[in-house]
Design a protein around this motif. Structure first.
Motif, PDB file in Angstrom:
ATOM      1  N   GLN A  63      46.231  94.561  38.633  1.00  0.00           N
ATOM      2  CA  GLN A  63      45.378  95.660  38.194  1.00  0.00           C
ATOM      3  C   GLN A  63      46.190  96.526  37.226  1.00  0.00           C
ATOM      4  O   GLN A  63      47.384  96.732  37.433  1.00  0.00           O
ATOM      5  N   PHE A  64      45.512  97.063  36.200  1.00  0.00           N
ATOM      6  CA  PHE A  64      46.256  97.911  35.272  1.00  0.00           C
ATOM      7  C   PHE A  64      46.805  99.136  35.993  1.00  0.00           C
ATOM      8  O   PHE A  64      47.834  99.690  35.598  1.00  0.00           O
ATOM      9  N   ALA A  65      46.120  99.540  37.077  1.00  0.00           N
ATOM     10  CA  ALA A  65      46.609 100.687  37.854  1.00  0.00           C
ATOM     11  C   ALA A  65      48.011 100.442  38.390  1.00  0.00           C
ATOM     12  O   ALA A  65      48.790 101.385  38.597  1.00  0.00           O
ATOM     13  N   PRO A  71      43.273  88.308  20.386  1.00  0.00           N
ATOM     14  CA  PRO A  71      43.483  88.743  21.775  1.00  0.00           C
ATOM     15  C   PRO A  71      44.735  89.609  21.911  1.00  0.00           C
ATOM     16  O   PRO A  71      45.798  89.267  21.410  1.00  0.00           O
ATOM     17  N   LEU A  72      44.595  90.735  22.607  1.00  0.00           N
ATOM     18  CA  LEU A  72      45.724  91.626  22.876  1.00  0.00           C
ATOM     19  C   LEU A  72      46.163  91.429  24.326  1.00  0.00           C
ATOM     20  O   LEU A  72      45.339  91.477  25.249  1.00  0.00           O
ATOM     21  N   ASN A  84      62.964  86.111  25.515  1.00  0.00           N
ATOM     22  CA  ASN A  84      63.153  86.881  26.747  1.00  0.00           C
ATOM     23  C   ASN A  84      61.908  87.701  27.089  1.00  0.00           C
ATOM     24  O   ASN A  84      62.003  88.788  27.665  1.00  0.00           O
ATOM     25  N   LEU A  85      60.734  87.150  26.762  1.00  0.00           N
ATOM     26  CA  LEU A  85      59.469  87.845  26.982  1.00  0.00           C
ATOM     27  C   LEU A  85      58.531  86.984  27.813  1.00  0.00           C
ATOM     28  O   LEU A  85      58.659  85.765  27.879  1.00  0.00           O
ATOM     29  N   THR A  86      57.557  87.655  28.440  1.00  0.00           N
ATOM     30  CA  THR A  86      56.504  86.938  29.151  1.00  0.00           C
ATOM     31  C   THR A  86      55.225  87.750  29.072  1.00  0.00           C
ATOM     32  O   THR A  86      55.263  88.980  28.924  1.00  0.00           O
ATOM     33  N   VAL A  87      54.087  87.069  29.170  1.00  0.00           N
ATOM     34  CA  VAL A  87      52.784  87.735  29.176  1.00  0.00           C
ATOM     35  C   VAL A  87      52.369  87.942  30.628  1.00  0.00           C
ATOM     36  O   VAL A  87      52.371  86.991  31.428  1.00  0.00           O
ATOM     37  N   LEU A  88      52.042  89.167  31.004  1.00  0.00           N
ATOM     38  CA  LEU A  88      51.602  89.474  32.363  1.00  0.00           C
ATOM     39  C   LEU A  88      50.130  89.119  32.533  1.00  0.00           C
ATOM     40  O   LEU A  88      49.329  89.268  31.599  1.00  0.00           O
ATOM     41  N   ASP A  89      49.800  88.673  33.722  1.00  0.00           N
ATOM     42  CA  ASP A  89      48.418  88.347  34.065  1.00  0.00           C
ATOM     43  C   ASP A  89      47.751  89.614  34.597  1.00  0.00           C
ATOM     44  O   ASP A  89      47.863  89.945  35.777  1.00  0.00           O
ATOM     45  N   VAL A  90      47.067  90.328  33.707  1.00  0.00           N
ATOM     46  CA  VAL A  90      46.456  91.617  34.047  1.00  0.00           C
ATOM     47  C   VAL A  90      44.947  91.502  33.895  1.00  0.00           C
ATOM     48  O   VAL A  90      44.452  90.967  32.898  1.00  0.00           O
ATOM     49  N   GLN A  91      44.211  91.984  34.903  1.00  0.00           N
ATOM     50  CA  GLN A  91      42.753  91.959  34.828  1.00  0.00           C
ATOM     51  C   GLN A  91      42.270  92.765  33.620  1.00  0.00           C
ATOM     52  O   GLN A  91      42.865  93.773  33.250  1.00  0.00           O
ATOM     53  N   ASP A  92      41.196  92.305  33.018  1.00  0.00           N
ATOM     54  CA  ASP A  92      40.590  92.869  31.800  1.00  0.00           C
ATOM     55  C   ASP A  92      41.365  92.470  30.542  1.00  0.00           C
ATOM     56  O   ASP A  92      40.974  92.860  29.447  1.00  0.00           O
ATOM     57  N   PHE A  93      42.459  91.732  30.722  1.00  0.00           N
ATOM     58  CA  PHE A  93      43.225  91.284  29.565  1.00  0.00           C
ATOM     59  C   PHE A  93      43.132  89.765  29.461  1.00  0.00           C
ATOM     60  O   PHE A  93      43.028  89.084  30.487  1.00  0.00           O
ATOM     61  N   PRO A  94      43.197  89.232  28.247  1.00  0.00           N
ATOM     62  CA  PRO A  94      43.417  89.966  27.011  1.00  0.00           C
ATOM     63  C   PRO A  94      42.225  90.831  26.602  1.00  0.00           C
ATOM     64  O   PRO A  94      41.092  90.505  26.913  1.00  0.00           O
ATOM     65  N   ILE A  95      42.548  91.955  25.926  1.00  0.00           N
ATOM     66  CA  ILE A  95      41.515  92.735  25.259  1.00  0.00           C
ATOM     67  C   ILE A  95      41.105  91.928  24.036  1.00  0.00           C
ATOM     68  O   ILE A  95      41.941  91.564  23.211  1.00  0.00           O
ATOM     69  N   MET A  96      39.823  91.634  23.923  1.00  0.00           N
ATOM     70  CA  MET A  96      39.375  90.794  22.826  1.00  0.00           C
ATOM     71  C   MET A  96      38.900  91.640  21.643  1.00  0.00           C
ATOM     72  O   MET A  96      37.970  92.430  21.762  1.00  0.00           O
TER      73      MET A  96
END
Length: 298
Positions: free
Chosen positions: A183-185, A165-166, A254-266
């Protein structure tokens, strides 16, 4: 032609190291001995096997063919030795594995458990970027290759063994951190730090950008996941990385994963080898081990 197996082993190392002095050190012989063996092979074949241009050693066409043949013979002999060891009730021999750099975050753990189960096996692990691994695959230098994007221009056998997963990663205090269903936009004004072109991660990103008609602002292209994480931790931009490259302690980095639609890219991790290659018993065992235990080792 009368060329000894020892001479072929020397030539294999020459093809890998491209240095007579380096071959002498690797084979624990003197440099004149290596030169003499190379001269004997050249005289036997009747054609130059290598040339030195600007202090750099290059194999000739005949040399490339000899190296390829020597590797095949060495592989067959190693497989024979392993078959005999198996008949004697032994599990011994060698295994060469080449992986793309992101796989270094989980493959060593799998190799470690495999080695504990089969302690007499010698393992050589080569970690390179995708281009380097593909080149090793093309030259049949290893038993098994691990990558997320197998090449399309080489006839290979590929087997999915693990999801890859990306995810979108940001600085821990980024204004978008903690927001849901972005949204990625909403990220198009952000600057991105991406893996270098040609890497498996970058290829997957470019496919997503193309499918969604997106053109992100790319601030930096780096060839190292660690360098990218450091840049994002310094709040230089966002990135898209394999979840496997992030570890278990994101906040400590000092990192976090953003909750972005279409992600994770599988995407997937693949076990790859050349089609028609006869895997040694040890390589076959390791392939089966990866397939059976991959999910348990993450």
């Amino acid at each position: 032609m009368n060329i000894s197996f020892r001479q072929l082993q020397i030539f294999i190392r020459l093809a890998e190291l491209r240095s007579i002095s380096a071959v002498a050190r690797a084979c624990h012989v003197t440099q004149p001995t290596v030169s003499m063996q190379l001269k004997e092979m050249t005289d036997t074949i009747g054609m130059p096997l290598y040339e030195v241009i600007g202090k750099k050693l290059h194999l000739t066409k005949a040399g490339e063919e000899l190296a390829s043949t020597a590797r095949n013979l060495a592989h067959e002999w190693g497989s024979f030795e392993q078959q005999i060891a198996a008949m004697k009730g032994l599990t011994a021999g060698s295994l060469r594995v080449a992986v793309v750099s992101t796989a270094k975050y989980f493959i060593p753990r799998m190799l470690g458990d495999f080695c504990r189960e089969f302690p007499e096996i010698d393992i050589a692990l080569e970690v390179q970027n995708r281009d380097g691994v593909v080149e090793r695959l093309r030259n049949n230098l290893d038993d098994i290759y691990i990558m997320s994007t197998p090449p399309k221009d080489i006839d290979v056998v590929k087997q999915v063994f693990l999801p890859n997963p990306l995810v979108v990663v940001a600085h821990l205090q980024h204004p978008l951190a903690g927001k849901n269903r972005l949204q990625f936009a909403q990220l198009l004004n952000e600057r991105f730090i991406l893996r270098e072109r040609g890497s498996g991660t970058r290829l997957a990103c470019e496919h997503y950008f193309s499918e969604n008609k997106i053109t992100p602002l790319v601030r930096l292209e780096l060839g190292s996941n660690e360098a990218i994480k450091q840049a994002v931790a310094a709040d230089m931009g966002l990135t898209i990385l394999s979840r496997h490259a992030l570890g278990d302690h994101l906040t400590d980095q000092n990192l976090t994963v953003l909750d972005v639609q279409d992600f994770p890219i599988m995407s997937n991790w693949y076990i790859v080898h050349l089609r028609g290659k006869r895997l040694s018993p040890i390589a076959s065992n390791f392939l089966g081990y990866l397939s059976q235990h991959a999910q348990d080792k993450l």
